[in-house]
Design an enzyme around this catalytic site. Sequence first.
Site, short mmCIF file in Angstrom:
data_model
loop_
_atom_site.label_atom_id
_atom_site.label_comp_id
_atom_site.label_asym_id
_atom_site.label_seq_id
_atom_site.Cartn_x
_atom_site.Cartn_y
_atom_site.Cartn_z
N GLY A 1 -3.14 -6.50 8.36
CA GLY A 1 -2.41 -6.50 9.63
C GLY A 1 -0.99 -7.02 9.56
N LYS B 1 -7.88 1.01 -5.08
CA LYS B 1 -9.08 0.49 -4.44
C LYS B 1 -10.31 1.29 -4.84
CE LYS B 1 -6.76 -1.00 -0.18
NZ LYS B 1 -6.98 -2.44 -0.10
N GLY C 1 -0.37 -3.46 4.09
CA GLY C 1 -1.04 -2.17 4.10
C GLY C 1 -0.26 -1.16 4.90
N ASP D 1 0.85 -1.19 0.00
CA ASP D 1 0.00 0.00 0.00
C ASP D 1 0.88 1.24 0.00
OD1 ASP D 1 -2.28 -1.49 0.13
OD2 ASP D 1 -2.92 -0.81 2.11
#
Lengths: 205, 322
Positions: free
Chosen positions: B240, B103, B261, B46
């Site tokens: 996570g 996204k 992320g 990300d």
Amino acid sequence: MSGINIGILAVQGDVAENILATKMAIEDLGMEGIVTEVKTPEQISDLDGLVIPGGESTVIGTLSLVNGSLKKIKEKIANGMPVFGICAGMIMLSKKAKDRVVGEMDQPLLDFLDVKIERNAFGRQKDSFESEISMDKIGISKFPGVFIRAPSIIETGKDVEVLSKFNEKIIAVKQGNILGTSFHPELTGDISLHKYFVSMIRKKN
Amino acid sequence: MIPLSGDLGDTKGVVKEKIGSFGTTRGTSTLKRGFAHMLKNGVVMDVTTVEQAQIAEDAGAVAVMVLDKLPSDVRKAGGVARTASIRIIQEIMDSVTIPVMAKCRIGHVYEAMVLQETNVDMIDESEVLTPADENRHIWKWDFTSPFVNGARNLGEALRRIEEGAAMIRTKGEPGTGNVAEAVIHIKNVNTELRRIKSIYDAGDEQDLISVARELKVSYSVVEQTASLGRLPVVNFAAGGISTPADAAYLMTLGCDGVFVGSGIFKADDAKERAQAIVLATTFWEDPDKVKEAQKMIDERQSMLGLDTKNLELRMQERGSTA
């Protein structure tokens, strides 16, 4: 020798598909041999032939450099081991690569295939395409070309034989023991190109 | 091997055209799923800026995912989270050579359309953003660009695949720096896969039909999945992941790769951590290499993270019943 030993460079990319296609090719040719994933210099040193699969060339190059595989692969190719580079794999084999948008690249390459490559030559993923192509020089008149963010070859040295073009862009080449394609034969179910590669190894041995 | 052919061949997303003397086809299942195959054994990171995207590429990311805010900041900010600025997505597309994903909100057909027109390489219909339609996800067969979707269990995964997803990732609990939920989700999927594989191996078609009813998907998708004993598309872990050991652990559970992320760019040692997570994902089978990767990071610089038990917002539940 009981059979040939072919490795699929398993750093990153579509390894399993190439294992299957290569196994089928060996079987179809009525030969004996094993096909394994290879990651380390030790595994690579035993090989009779190597496939560098599709994936991201920056990733495969960087990581093969880190663990010493790149050096071992260079040594093996210099000693005549047949190698088949697919998409990212062909980029890895080349002497020079640039990106269509970003420009000149400074990424780890094997520096054998005397070509200049344009990465992402046909555009981004939305422009990825399937099309029937031919490689008459090696006896494959029809082949299902699967091009995924594919590179093309924009310059070739004198020892490079052009095997196929798509709309004037070079998409398959051979130079001695090196075979390279822009497209992905391992995603098609057509094993004729993998068979051609296996017979390159057979001739060599 | 993971099959490449989807269930619906001739849909709106498939485009036939002539280039020179060659007939070509774009947007097929082979191309969409094949694209995901090229990402295998890789790390998708990300990013929110060009600078982060370049760090990701240099570290060996296989692709970047562009967001307006990292998931942990989305969590903090509250409000409505939407697709990232097109201008930033384009700047990133012009500055890295690896694939660029972005996204869109669950069910937001036109955000996805805008991303397709922007020419991103893959669209993530993501629970990290605020859903636009929780009852119906996007019918992804209408698109030429491939999609990845999140799932917490086999039913969700197969429903998304039936809608045309070319790739699946576990949902985990985004933006928490806590890998626990991702572990649960991948184990859920694995347990259910083992169950339907055993039904398939026993030749009990009637039981497979009841599985299809229970999971609310067509029999053909269940049958194909059961015969393979794995998801019929590439499956990454997400949600996570913060350390090299997190990534390596998820690889041991059978994931084809990982999405990271907030874990990288919310840490104070982003550059080293990005490299370390790539190394651990590539060489996950070698504990010594994973140790070396883990040594590259400093735990005191990991994002603090959250206990997933006390969250006000559980992103993973978004769109999960549809």
